[in-house]
Design an enzyme around this catalytic site. Structure first.
Site, mmCIF file in Angstrom:
data_model
loop_
_atom_site.group_PDB
_atom_site.id
_atom_site.type_symbol
_atom_site.label_atom_id
_atom_site.label_comp_id
_atom_site.label_asym_id
_atom_site.label_seq_id
_atom_site.Cartn_x
_atom_site.Cartn_y
_atom_site.Cartn_z
ATOM 1 N N TYR A 97 -15.165 57.776 -19.336
ATOM 2 C CA TYR A 97 -15.024 56.770 -18.279
ATOM 3 C C TYR A 97 -14.485 55.449 -18.802
ATOM 4 O O TYR A 97 -13.724 54.767 -18.126
ATOM 5 C CB TYR A 97 -16.363 56.552 -17.569
ATOM 6 C CG TYR A 97 -16.675 57.657 -16.596
ATOM 7 C CD1 TYR A 97 -15.789 57.934 -15.556
ATOM 8 C CD2 TYR A 97 -17.813 58.442 -16.719
ATOM 9 C CE1 TYR A 97 -16.042 58.961 -14.662
ATOM 10 C CE2 TYR A 97 -18.080 59.470 -15.835
ATOM 11 C CZ TYR A 97 -17.191 59.728 -14.806
ATOM 12 O OH TYR A 97 -17.432 60.737 -13.927
ATOM 13 N N GLU A 195 -31.729 83.358 -26.065
ATOM 14 C CA GLU A 195 -30.648 82.919 -25.181
ATOM 15 C C GLU A 195 -31.148 82.423 -23.826
ATOM 16 O O GLU A 195 -30.801 81.343 -23.381
ATOM 17 C CB GLU A 195 -29.633 84.062 -24.960
ATOM 18 C CG GLU A 195 -28.500 83.651 -24.021
ATOM 19 C CD GLU A 195 -27.509 84.785 -23.744
ATOM 20 O OE1 GLU A 195 -27.684 85.884 -24.291
ATOM 21 O OE2 GLU A 195 -26.569 84.542 -22.977
ATOM 22 N N ASP A 247 -28.972 88.465 -24.749
ATOM 23 C CA ASP A 247 -28.577 89.579 -23.877
ATOM 24 C C ASP A 247 -27.696 90.520 -24.678
ATOM 25 O O ASP A 247 -27.196 90.168 -25.751
ATOM 26 C CB ASP A 247 -27.756 89.065 -22.681
ATOM 27 C CG ASP A 247 -28.644 88.377 -21.645
ATOM 28 O OD1 ASP A 247 -29.866 88.597 -21.651
ATOM 29 O OD2 ASP A 247 -28.094 87.609 -20.827
#
Lengths: 362, 678
Positions: A97, A195, A247
């Protein structure tokens, strides 16, 4: 101003000086940077991590892109210089910004400003944190019987990551270096990086950390730098074995790779971030078969990712090639929480003890 | 359901007796033209309420424009629509035309087919003279109210006449009432027609507003004011004071003539002999041709044309086919011309801020079957013109917009048959109406525009016309394509200009500031990056009719340069002497082709050429159309090399001997993004 900051300051000034001298000498400003792609990562046998090789990309002010990137380099250096002097820091988003006022050097997306910060790291050999640039809080948490002494608004404070924190654990700050973050491993015997938030909560609820003297680190997707740095310190400084539980899909394999071998985008600082001895628990392709877990079909993107991994030097070992090929053959993937097929306690009573024993952690 | 009894009636009783010829004769009666049209309104285009409203206004405005043109008056037309109740509208159209003399007013407005020119051909809007009286009649029939006409001719002591008019549909004769003579204050000359009509006011593609807007485009010399039923006022200002040249009348050309035409002409002829009739009443028939035709047809040239028999007429037509007759004269046509088409488009479409007006194309006139015609085309591109829909097609015949039956029109057909993909527009399969941010204008002018129907809504195609439209469009589209290419090049090269003009100076300043050192001189770096002579055009808008054009020439090379610049300026805009006062000015010719010479411009310096364009045409100049000569084209950016056919003696191009470095804009090696990152 500490030594690291002084070094950062000097290096940045050196970069600006390089550009100035080229302009003053009537040359077209140019810069060389390591090529940041998987074509250019090499195994660093000294640190056992993957870092950038010798391939370079050159950036020249002859093109608009090159010229703008160099202009941004000058502006950003100047901005960081001011921050270090004024003892301020800013988030990467804030810098994005702030660039609103930088005319042609303005960043058009936050990716651009993140990329530039990484460029400056590779050019100077310093770290983003030395530039007083920090990422947003990542959402990573730690749960387990260990103590962190860290800077708070009320000075340095020591916290136990079971007794002094909420059920969700201890929130990892963006900077975990010794000067503001000290570690006492307590009774912890090993680290398990997880995870998904669902599995992290399941293990806490089932009392797994207490039972096995394990510290859990919730990665919350691709782990942020400070999370990886913390895991590295726990491993390197306190000799705690690190395991990773994700996973069973191609994207999770990459999470493991970035913890263990280093991420491609941050390969210039792999020696700080990567934990080469980290071990992968699962879910592996073989687990899917051995435990006959419920599965989903691989989609085209998954298959593309798996094939890309076959040409990724970080996965070029027997274990990973076999796992990836097995997954490609069965065309199936599975989630950690699919283990709930056998009941809520199955993961803590059966799966993890079995796997960890096999791996020699228990 | 029919009852059984009915069905069982014996056949003999139902069989009607055949009416005799006498009985039929009693029923037969003359049907007047007027009555015929009353029964076949749709032939004239009065087939729906909204269309009826438009048709009436169209006829009146077309007549006004024709009359003004004939009298050499810059038209000033005011159209007003007031809603009376659900379906009834009161329409008023007032012009500043020459006016109509008292005794002719009833005939002009109250008699169908009056004043038709059957024996002279001319490019005109109305062409048949059937329109305005049909409107009056339609108003009479649908609302029962008479039309009201006011007219005054020029002259200090002339009074205005006004009257109510209805049409006796049986006799095709006007009936007037409420006649009055008065002094029309503030009006030198002109006509106002008012009528009440059943109609429906709509907006959009086929609206009165659209018709007037399009009329303004092709009649930039007219000022048109429109008051819509909601009381809103729109003014299409006059864009130019240049009147279009008055179309000339020509005699019919014998080619393509039908037997009926010939007999009609011969019976109306004022000539004493057939020979004189042939020679004087047709165009392009010489003494020699007269003799040849008479010889071949074996018709007695000395008999009266009125006594020509059918057989003789057929023989003459046969003979005409065998002799070689010159094509009809084409100077009778009055095309709008490329400059005025552009001007008209710019004037009316300015609100869309189009990025580009392709130089319009006016083809040279052609003749087919004795009819001369000319095709013009223009394309407007970009800006706020919607880019995701089909292009808008503006069709015109003799300066009249065609709003209906787009699909049936030869113009649409010609557009659809072109492969526009080659010219930068989207088109599925290279056929059909293209898509993109463009408006395509096509104007067909002729002494006899072939319409598909009496409503004059679509141009009928024939191969020669089709091919002329195609050629005009292609030329125009080529201009568009070269503009699009130029813009693409410009965007590319402009990036470099941005580097040296903005990014590098900013970089030098910021770096110097950071290090506390003096700002370095960038000349050598810039020369290395650019190594070209850069020409940067800019235009400053100053009010409606003044443009200040500046060409800044940067020498970004390492040697002293001398070369020339050339531009075609709209010469009517060079009233002030600013163009002559530039120290680099060389000369300008009658066509407005101006030449400048930049002598010995030093490396890393720049010079400017500035001049003012004033007047109506100032905004038609495209500052990007700047040419150079005397430099190797690889050394120049921002200008095109002077084309060989520019008509002036360009300087010889000297191959520069200096170290020109080939532009190695190779892209930075892609910095691959990998997928596995935080």
């Amino acid at each position: 101003m500490n030594e690291r900051q002084q070094k950062a300051l000097d290096s940045l000034t050196g970069v600006v000086e390089g550009i100035y001298d080229q302009l003053d000498g009537g040359d077209i400003p140019a810069m060389e940077l390591p090529l940041r792609s998987k074509k250019n990562i090499e195994f660093d046998s000294r640190h056992s991590v993957w870092t950038y090789g010798d391939l370079k990309t050159s950036r020249t002010a002859k093109t608009v892109n090159g010229a703008v990137m160099m202009l941004r380099t000058v502006y950003t250096s100047d901005f960081i210089n001011d921050m270090i002097r004024d003892s301020k820091s800013s988030t990467l988003r804030e810098m994005y910004y702030i660039s609103e006022g930088w005319n042609n050097a303005k960043f058009h997306s936050q990716d651009e400003s993140n990329l530039l910060a990484e460029d400056l790291e590779t050019i100077t050999g310093c770290m983003r944190e030395d530039f007083k640039l920090r990422p947003e809080e990542s959402g990573a948490h730690v749960y387990g019987d260990l103590n962190f002494t860290t800077m708070t608004k009320k000075g340095m404070k020591t916290m136990n990551c079971i007794d002094d924190v909420s059920e969700a654990g201890f929130a990892v700050p963006y900077k975990v270096e010794e000067d503001t973050f000290q570690i006492d491993p307590g009774n912890t015997k090993f680290i398990m990086a997880i995870e998904t938030g669902g599995m992290y909560a399941r293990l806490i609820e089932n009392g797994f950390p207490e039972k096995y003297d394990c510290a859990l680190v919730h990665l919350s997707g691709q782990p942020a730098r400070s999370t990886r740095r913390l895991i590295k310190r726990l491993n390197e400084e306190y000799d705690l074995p690190v395991t990773v539980f994700t996973d069973g899909d191609p994207w999770s394999f990459r999470i493991f790779a970035s913890v263990a071998y280093g991420a491609i985008k941050t390969a210039h600082i792999s020696e700080y971030l990567a934990t080469p001895t980290a071990q992968f628990i699962g879910v592996t392709a073989s687990d899917i078969l051995n435990y006959s877990l419920p599965t989903d079909k691989l989609n085209d993107k998954d298959i593309g990712a798996l094939n890309a991994e076959l040409s990724d030097p970080r996965f070029a070992d027997e274990f990973w090639v076999t796992e990836i090929q097995t997954m490609l053959e069965m065309k199936k993937k599975s989630e950690q929480q699919a283990l709930a097929k056998y009941g809520l306690d199955y993961v803590t009573d059966t799966y993890l003890p079995e796997k960890l024993t096999d791996m020699g952690v228990l | 359901m029919p009852s059984d009894s009915e069905n069982k009636k014996p056949a003999s009783t139902t069989k009607k007796k055949a009416p005799t010829a006498e009985q039929m004769a009693a029923k037969q009666q003359e049907i007047s033209v007027t009555e015929f049209f009353e029964k076949n309104k749709q032939i004239l285009g009065f087939d729906s309420r909204s269309k009826s409203l438009l048709m009436g206004i169209k006829e009146a405005v077309d007549n006004s424009l024709d009359a003004c043109e004939e009298a050499n008056i810059l038209p000033d037309i005011e159209v007003r629509i007031d809603k009376i109740d659900d379906e009834d509208y009161h329409i008023s159209i007032e012009d500043n035309g020459p006016g109509i003399v008292y005794r002719m007013i009833p005939n002009v407005f109250g008699r169908l087919l009056y004043g038709s020119r059957f024996h002279a051909l001319r490019q005109s809007r109305g062409q048949q003279g059937i329109g305005i009286s049909a409107t009056v009649m339609y108003g009479n029939i649908t609302t029962g109210k008479p039309a009201h006409v006011v007219s005054k001719i020029e002259g200090e002591f002339e009074m205005a006449n006004e009257m109510d008019i209805v049409i006796d549909t049986k006799k095709n004769r006007p009936i007037t009432s409420n006649e009055n003579v008065f002094k029309w204050e503030g009006k030198d000359h002109g006509t106002r027609i008012e009528y009440t009509i059943k109609g429906r006011y709509i907006t959009g593609k086929q609206s009165v507003f659209e018709y007037l807007k399009n009329t303004a485009i092709v009649n930039p010399h007219a000022q048109i004011t429109f008051h819509d039923p909601e009381g809103k006022k729109y003014v299409f200002e006059r864009a130019t004071d240049i009147m279009p040249p008055r179309p000339k009348e020509i005699k019919p050309h014998p080619e393509g003539m039908e037997i009926g035409d010939l007999l009609k002409y011969s019976s109306n002829s004022a000539q004493k002999t057939v020979a004189a009739f042939l020679k004087n009443d047709f165009s392009r028939i010489t003494d020699r041709l007269t003799k040849e035709i008479l010889d071949i047809s074996k018709v007695d040239g000395s008999k009266s044309p009125g006594k020509l028999t059918r057989e003789e007429a057929i023989a003459i037509l046969d003979a005409i086919k065998q002799v070689k007759i010159m094509a009809p004269p084409t100077d009778c046509l009055s095309p709008i011309g490329d400059t005025l088409i552009k001007k008209g488009l710019m004037h009316v479409l300015d609100g869309l801020r189009p990025e580009y007006y392709a130089t319009p194309v006016t083809r040279s006139p052609k003749a087919v079957n004795g009819n001369p015609f000319v095709v013009e085309a223009g394309i407007v591109y970009g800006g706020d013109i919607p880019s995701d829909s089909q292009v808008q097609i503006l069709r015109f015949a003799n300066r009249v917009p065609l709003l209906y039956q787009q699909g049936a029109c030869a113009i649409t057909k010609a557009i659809s048959e072109m492969d526009w993909r080659r010219y930068g527009l989207e088109q599925r399969g290279g056929k059909g109406i293209p898509f993109g941010p463009a408006i395509i204008l096509v104007h067909v002018a002729s002494t006899k525009v072939p319409f598909t129907s009496e409503g004059k809504e679509a141009v009928a195609g024939f191969p020669e016309l089709q091919s002329e439209i195609g050629l005009a469009l292609r030329l125009c589209a080529r201009n568009l394509k070269s503009h699009l290419n130029k813009m693409e090049r410009k965007n590319k090269t402009h990036a470099k200009f941005e580097i040296v003009q903005e990014i590098l100076p900013d970089m030098a300043k910021k770096a110097a500031e950071h290090l506390g050192r003096p700002v370095p001189n960038l000349d050598r770096t810039i020369t290395r990056i650019m190594n070209v002579v850069w020409i940067e055009p800019s235009v400053k808008k100053d009010g409606k009719s003044k443009r200040t054009v500046t060409y800044t020439v940067y020498n970004y090379t390492s040697t002293v340069r001398t070369f020339r610049l050339h531009a075609q300026l709209p010469k009517e805009c060079l009233k002030d002497l600013s163009v002559y006062s530039s120290p680099y000015f060389l000369d300008i010719n009658d066509e407005g082709k101006a030449n400048w010479e930049i002598k010995d411009i030093q490396p890393s310096t720049n010079v400017s050429i500035t001049f003012d364009l004033t007047g109506d045409m100032a905004d038609t100049f495209d500052a990007d159309d700047i040419y150079f000569s005397g430099l190797n084209p690889v050394m120049v950016m921002g200008a095109e090399m002077l084309p060989g056919d520019w008509g002036i003696k360009g300087m010889e191009i000297v191959e520069s001997a200096d170290d020109y470095v080939a532009d190695d804009d190779e892209k930075e090696e892609e910095e691959d993004e990998d997928l596995d990152d935080e």
